[in-house]
Design a protein around this motif. Structure first.
Motif, short mmCIF file in Angstrom:
data_model
loop_
_atom_site.label_atom_id
_atom_site.label_comp_id
_atom_site.label_asym_id
_atom_site.label_seq_id
_atom_site.Cartn_x
_atom_site.Cartn_y
_atom_site.Cartn_z
N GLY A 113 0.75 -1.24 0.00
CA GLY A 113 0.00 0.00 0.00
C GLY A 113 0.78 1.30 0.00
N SER A 114 2.04 1.30 0.42
CA SER A 114 2.81 2.54 0.43
C SER A 114 4.30 2.25 0.54
CB SER A 114 2.40 3.44 1.61
OG SER A 114 2.85 2.90 2.83
N LYS A 115 5.12 3.24 0.19
CA LYS A 115 6.57 3.11 0.34
C LYS A 115 6.95 2.89 1.79
CE LYS A 115 7.92 5.78 -3.71
NZ LYS A 115 8.64 6.96 -4.23
N GLU A 116 6.27 3.61 2.68
CA GLU A 116 6.57 3.49 4.11
C GLU A 116 6.30 2.07 4.61
OE1 GLU A 116 6.05 7.54 2.87
OE2 GLU A 116 4.57 5.92 2.78
N LYS A 117 5.24 1.45 4.10
CA LYS A 117 4.92 0.08 4.51
C LYS A 117 5.92 -0.91 3.92
CE LYS A 117 0.05 0.82 5.50
NZ LYS A 117 -1.34 0.50 5.12
N VAL A 118 6.39 -0.65 2.69
CA VAL A 118 7.45 -1.49 2.11
C VAL A 118 8.68 -1.43 3.00
CG1 VAL A 118 9.05 -1.78 0.17
CG2 VAL A 118 6.64 -1.27 -0.28
N ASP A 119 9.08 -0.20 3.37
CA ASP A 119 10.26 -0.02 4.22
C ASP A 119 10.09 -0.72 5.56
OD1 ASP A 119 11.28 1.60 2.20
OD2 ASP A 119 10.84 3.48 3.25
N ALA A 120 8.93 -0.55 6.19
CA ALA A 120 8.70 -1.12 7.52
C ALA A 120 8.69 -2.65 7.49
CB ALA A 120 7.39 -0.59 8.09
N LEU A 121 8.00 -3.24 6.51
CA LEU A 121 7.94 -4.70 6.44
C LEU A 121 9.30 -5.28 6.09
CD1 LEU A 121 6.43 -7.34 6.68
CD2 LEU A 121 5.57 -6.99 4.33
N THR A 122 10.03 -4.62 5.19
CA THR A 122 11.37 -5.09 4.84
C THR A 122 12.27 -5.08 6.07
OG1 THR A 122 11.10 -4.23 2.60
CG2 THR A 122 13.35 -4.71 3.33
N LYS A 123 12.22 -4.02 6.84
CA LYS A 123 13.03 -3.92 8.07
C LYS A 123 12.62 -5.01 9.06
CE LYS A 123 14.41 -0.81 11.83
NZ LYS A 123 14.65 -1.93 12.70
N ARG A 124 11.33 -5.21 9.24
CA ARG A 124 10.84 -6.23 10.16
C ARG A 124 11.34 -7.62 9.77
NH1 ARG A 124 4.54 -7.92 10.84
NH2 ARG A 124 4.84 -9.46 12.47
N LEU A 125 11.23 -7.94 8.47
CA LEU A 125 11.70 -9.25 8.00
C LEU A 125 13.21 -9.38 8.18
CD1 LEU A 125 9.38 -9.42 4.91
CD2 LEU A 125 9.48 -11.18 6.69
N THR A 163 13.37 2.00 -6.01
CA THR A 163 12.51 2.17 -7.17
C THR A 163 13.20 1.50 -8.34
OG1 THR A 163 11.64 4.25 -6.33
CG2 THR A 163 11.35 3.82 -8.68
N THR A 164 12.53 0.56 -8.98
CA THR A 164 13.11 -0.19 -10.08
C THR A 164 13.01 0.62 -11.38
OG1 THR A 164 11.02 -1.27 -10.61
CG2 THR A 164 12.45 -2.37 -9.00
N GLY A 165 13.67 0.14 -12.41
CA GLY A 165 13.64 0.80 -13.70
C GLY A 165 12.25 0.88 -14.30
N ASP A 166 11.38 -0.07 -13.94
CA ASP A 166 10.02 -0.03 -14.47
C ASP A 166 9.05 0.68 -13.53
OD1 ASP A 166 10.04 -2.07 -12.60
OD2 ASP A 166 9.13 -3.57 -13.89
N GLY A 167 9.60 1.38 -12.52
CA GLY A 167 8.79 2.27 -11.71
C GLY A 167 8.20 1.70 -10.43
N TYR A 168 8.49 0.45 -10.10
CA TYR A 168 7.98 -0.14 -8.86
C TYR A 168 8.87 0.27 -7.70
CZ TYR A 168 4.65 -3.34 -11.04
OH TYR A 168 3.58 -3.88 -11.71
N TYR A 169 8.26 0.56 -6.56
CA TYR A 169 9.01 0.70 -5.32
C TYR A 169 8.87 -0.64 -4.62
CZ TYR A 169 11.06 2.53 -1.08
OH TYR A 169 11.90 2.75 -0.02
#
Length: 127
Positions: free
Chosen positions: A80-92, A105-111
């Motif tokens: 749902g958001s960049k912040e949630k990507v960051d938080a879940l990645t850190k948790r894992l 952010t990938t070359g095709d625009g995904y965070y």
């Protein structure tokens, strides 16, 4: 048409189930066991209707999983958001899972970030 579910064999269905419930918000059924074949499975359901079947049966071959191989390579979950990507990645990462890439952010625009999740299977976390 939609994909009804994706299935994967795992060595320990209970541990795999707990991973997808704990980190990715899945809901598990009570499980199924076929007494004749030894097949055991859990269906994990996600909010958008997607389902993942985790299966085990006697005689599975557990070959090494190279991240750069042909065939299915990862399952992607949108949080749902960049912040949630960051938080879940850190948790894992804090819980001992290997972060393969990102967050970035990938070359095709995904965070996204990619981690090696349960039993060596790659999980992509996107916004």
């Amino acid at each position: 048409m939609k994909i009804e579910h994706v299935a994967m064999y795992v060595n320990n269905p209970e541990v795999a189930r707990d991973f997808f419930v704990k980190y990715l918000g899945g809901r598990s059924n009570d499980g199924y066991q076929n007494e004749n074949t030894g097949l055991r499975s859990f269906f994990i359901s996600f909010d958008d209707g997607a389902r993942l079947e985790l299966m085990n049966k006697p005689g599975l071959i557990d070959a090494e999983k190279q991240l750069t191989r042909t065939g299915y390579i990862h399952i992607a979950f949108s949080v749902g958001s960049k912040e949630k990507v960051d938080a879940l990645t850190k948790r894992l990462k804090d819980d001992g899972y290997e972060v393969v890439s990102g967050p970035r952010t990938t070359g095709d625009g995904y965070y996204e970030s990619c981690i090696v999740g349960i039993e060596g299977n790659q999980i992509e976390i996107t916004e």
